[in-house]
Write an enzyme that holds these catalytic residues in place. Structure first.
Site, mmCIF file in Angstrom:
data_model
loop_
_atom_site.group_PDB
_atom_site.id
_atom_site.type_symbol
_atom_site.label_atom_id
_atom_site.label_comp_id
_atom_site.label_asym_id
_atom_site.label_seq_id
_atom_site.Cartn_x
_atom_site.Cartn_y
_atom_site.Cartn_z
ATOM 1 N N LYS A 45 -10.265 -3.157 -10.225
ATOM 2 C CA LYS A 45 -10.924 -1.887 -10.539
ATOM 3 C C LYS A 45 -10.465 -1.382 -11.915
ATOM 4 C CE LYS A 45 -11.850 -0.730 -5.762
ATOM 5 N NZ LYS A 45 -12.853 0.260 -5.416
ATOM 6 N N ASP A 58 -0.784 3.366 -3.888
ATOM 7 C CA ASP A 58 -1.922 2.464 -4.082
ATOM 8 C C ASP A 58 -2.595 2.859 -5.396
ATOM 9 O OD1 ASP A 58 -4.443 1.267 -4.180
ATOM 10 O OD2 ASP A 58 -4.740 1.361 -2.014
ATOM 11 N N TYR A 107 2.269 -24.341 -12.084
ATOM 12 C CA TYR A 107 2.460 -23.863 -10.707
ATOM 13 C C TYR A 107 3.615 -22.865 -10.675
ATOM 14 C CZ TYR A 107 2.768 -23.842 -5.646
ATOM 15 O OH TYR A 107 2.760 -23.446 -4.335
ATOM 16 N N PHE A 161 -7.516 3.604 3.641
ATOM 17 C CA PHE A 161 -8.580 2.737 3.144
ATOM 18 C C PHE A 161 -8.802 1.661 4.206
ATOM 19 C CE2 PHE A 161 -10.361 -0.819 0.710
ATOM 20 C CZ PHE A 161 -11.532 -0.203 0.333
ATOM 21 N N THR A 162 -10.014 1.121 4.265
ATOM 22 C CA THR A 162 -10.388 0.190 5.353
ATOM 23 C C THR A 162 -9.381 -0.951 5.512
ATOM 24 O OG1 THR A 162 -11.805 -0.935 3.765
ATOM 25 C CG2 THR A 162 -12.874 0.635 5.247
ATOM 26 N N PHE A 210 -18.287 -3.668 9.043
ATOM 27 C CA PHE A 210 -19.295 -3.363 8.028
ATOM 28 C C PHE A 210 -19.603 -4.555 7.128
ATOM 29 C CE2 PHE A 210 -16.287 -3.033 4.509
ATOM 30 C CZ PHE A 210 -15.099 -2.701 5.157
ATOM 31 N N ARG A 261 -20.290 4.260 3.548
ATOM 32 C CA ARG A 261 -18.908 4.646 3.783
ATOM 33 C C ARG A 261 -18.930 5.755 4.824
ATOM 34 N NH1 ARG A 261 -15.314 0.821 1.487
ATOM 35 N NH2 ARG A 261 -16.273 0.057 3.368
HETATM 36 N N1 F0G Z 1 -6.958 0.070 -2.005
HETATM 37 C C1 F0G Z 1 -8.010 0.740 -2.470
HETATM 38 C C2 F0G Z 1 -7.876 2.193 -2.784
HETATM 39 C C3 F0G Z 1 -9.223 0.074 -2.689
HETATM 40 O O1 F0G Z 1 -10.266 0.750 -3.170
HETATM 41 C C4 F0G Z 1 -9.321 -1.305 -2.391
HETATM 42 C C5 F0G Z 1 -10.565 -2.018 -2.543
HETATM 43 C C6 F0G Z 1 -8.184 -1.949 -1.896
HETATM 44 C C7 F0G Z 1 -7.018 -1.239 -1.714
HETATM 45 C C8 F0G Z 1 -8.223 -3.415 -1.567
HETATM 46 O O2 F0G Z 1 -8.281 -4.146 -2.748
HETATM 47 O O3 F0G Z 1 -10.501 -5.322 -2.623
HETATM 48 O O4 F0G Z 1 -8.725 -6.054 -4.225
HETATM 49 O O5 F0G Z 1 -8.456 -6.434 -1.795
HETATM 50 N N2 F0G Z 1 -11.683 -1.471 -2.671
HETATM 51 C C9 F0G Z 1 -12.947 -2.177 -2.844
HETATM 52 C C10 F0G Z 1 -14.085 -1.194 -2.847
HETATM 53 C C11 F0G Z 1 -13.165 -3.282 -1.885
HETATM 54 O O6 F0G Z 1 -15.232 -1.644 -2.862
HETATM 55 O O7 F0G Z 1 -13.863 0.019 -2.872
HETATM 56 P P1 F0G Z 1 -9.032 -5.552 -2.855
#
Ligand code: F0G
Length: 481
Positions: free
Chosen positions: A265, A222, A79, A131-132, A454, A388
């Site tokens: 990624k 990021d 832990y 980003f979303t 989405f 997107r």
């Molecule tokens: N920043 C970027 C540029 C991303 O592409 C993502 C995730 C995140 C932050 C968030 O990271 O998913 O590990 O919580 N992109 C995924 C996609 C979801 O499908 O492009 P996460």
């Protein structure tokens, strides 16, 4: 890795061999039509068993290396004080050059903690693009995202090598408009996900850092797709020719105050992290880590994934690994261009992006052309992509739709997961769909969730175009293709 062919063209070569495989199946046409209907015309709601090629995302779906899998077996489950964490911290120090590391369960968790520590109501966050999940966290904290990109960023057909650059003049204007004290930080997203995975240049990063530092504004980076952005810098920025990817990366990181990434990624694991050399920033975030994620030596991740991420970080600076997705995307884009299908150029990181606005000129943005194209492509191929565009943009506070800058069908290329014949299959079916594009209609919401709609939103086609498209497909290929 690209090699030259004797006919002058290039070919992306797989610099790995396959040791473990997962069988996949191509569901028959009638099942595909049923499946997309059951999923409310939302590809997020499809089950894997109904998907042939999963191009929804490159997140958490990359093939892992033998060394990553081997490292997972040495995970130290504790832990607090896990040795796995110290191996991750060592990899971060070696590859990225940061002393302080905070593990989190994935990228958006990093965003949550960073925003919690740095953004107060009324604050502004400047970005090369949003980003979303990042925007959702800033909005929820009462802040405001202000995007400062150049005109070329939104040109889908372009030869500009760095469409992800932050526009310096607009940066100055934003500083003038909002005042330095309201700007919580400036965020650079390595390959701007929502506008086609487009990179920024090292020169631009340096300029942004110089301006931000002069005003005392922290630069947050990021790095979810950091190895791809570094690869593009190495390929496209002339004065970097000859530098290794590791060298490019370290120069990039020297400009950064606070780094975070989704480890799902570039690092081909399932987790995330925050890293910095700024002790004060680290100490502002650290107390919140056990509240929302887990103790500071696991942060909500399994120790197996921590081990895999440590190895993945070291491997992502290997040119054969860093280029594995990007070179496939480039080939995918080039083949679709040959077939006359409108795509985002130049090719970016993470995915091939089809320009749904140019593809479906007859479907207005209010009827979600990119969402319709994602559903139609699934019917025609069993390939799952992701919308997107306006569907992925939450409405304004009054509930009115906010039209997105772009309407894209994103076909992600998970690293080392698919082969060139898979890409060729996707190209062929997309070319067929383009020839039958007039059959595709729009979509409307049937169920609309309050945030990040989405993911779980359910839609219905305007008319019966899904079934009509399936009939046209059956006439050309038969029911079971
Ligand atoms: N920043 C970027 C540029 C991303 O592409 C993502 C995730 C995140 C932050 C968030 O990271 O998913 O590990 O919580 N992109 C995924 C996609 C979801 O499908 O492009 P996460």
């Amino acid at each position: 890795m690209k090699i030259k062919l004797s006919n002058g063209k290039t070919l992306p070569l797989e610099m790995h061999k396959i040791k473990i495989v997962q069988p996949t199946c191509l569901p028959p046409l009638r099942r595909r039509l049923r499946a997309i209907e059951e999923a409310g015309y939302n590809t997020f709601l499809l089950r894997s068993q109904d998907v042939f090629l999963d191009m929804l995302t490159d997140s958490g779906t990359n093939a892992m290396s033998d060394n990553q899998l081997a490292a997972m077996m040495t995970a130290d489950d504790a832990y607090a004080g896990s040795e796995s964490f110290f191996r991750l911290a060592e990899a971060v120090r070696e590859v990225l050059g940061f002393r302080y590391v905070l593990p989190v369960h994935q990228g958006r968790a990093a965003e949550h903690l960073i925003v919690k520590a740095l953004v107060k109501p009324g604050d502004v966050v400047l970005m090369n693009y949003h980003f979303t999940t990042t925007k959702a966290h800033v909005d929820l904290a009462g802040g405001k995202v202000v995007e400062v990109f150049g005109d070329e960023a939104l040109e889908t057909a372009s030869s500009c090598p760095f469409k992800g650059n932050l526009d310096l003049e607009r940066f100055d204007l934003a500083v003038h408009e909002y005042g330095t004290e309201r700007i919580a930080f400036v965020r650079m997203e390595a390959t701007t996900n929502l506008i086609g995975g487009q990179p920024f240049s090292l020169e631009n990063l340096r300029q942004v850092k110089a301006r931000a530092a002069a005003l005392g504004i922290p630069l947050v980076f990021d790095g979810s797709l950091i190895s791809e952005n570094a690869y593009f810098i190495q390929q496209r920025e002339p004065d970097l020719a000859g530098a290794t990817l590791q060298e490019v990366l370290r120069v990039m990181m020297s400009q950064v105050d606070l780094f975070y990434m989704s480890g799902r990624k570039s690092a081909a694991a399932r987790g995330g992290l925050i890293a910095t050399n700024d002790r004060a920033l680290y100490e502002r975030i650290l107390p919140w880590l056990p509240v929302y994620e887990g103790f500071s030596t696991y942060g909500g991740m399994s120790t197996k994934e921590i081990e895999a991420m440590a190895v993945g970080l070291r491997e992502m600076v290997d040119p054969a690994v860093a280029s594995s997705g990007a070179d496939f995307v480039e080939h995918f884009v080039a083949r679709l261009e040959e077939a006359g299908v409108p795509v985002v150029t130049p090719a970016g990181g993470l995915a091939c992006h089809v320009d749904a606005r140019r593809f479906l000129l007859h479907v207005p943005q209010s009827a979600y052309p990119a969402g319709a194209l994602a559903a139609a492509f699934y019917i025609a191929s069993g390939v799952r992509g992701m919308e997107r565009g306006t569907l992925s943009t939450d409405p304004d506070p009054s509930g009115a739709d906010v039209l997105a800058d772009m309407e894209l069908l994103r076909l992600a290329v998970p690293r080392r997961t698919y082969t060139l014949s898979h890409i060729e299959y996707a190209v062929d079916r997309l070319a067929w769909l383009f020839a039958h594009r007039e059959l595709i209609g729009g979509l409307r919401f049937v169920e609309q969730p309050p945030v990040l709609r989405f993911f779980f939103g359910r839609l219905a086609p305007d008319g019966d175009w899904g079934a009509e498209l399936a009939r046209a497909f059956a006439a050309d290929f038969g029911e079971d293709c």
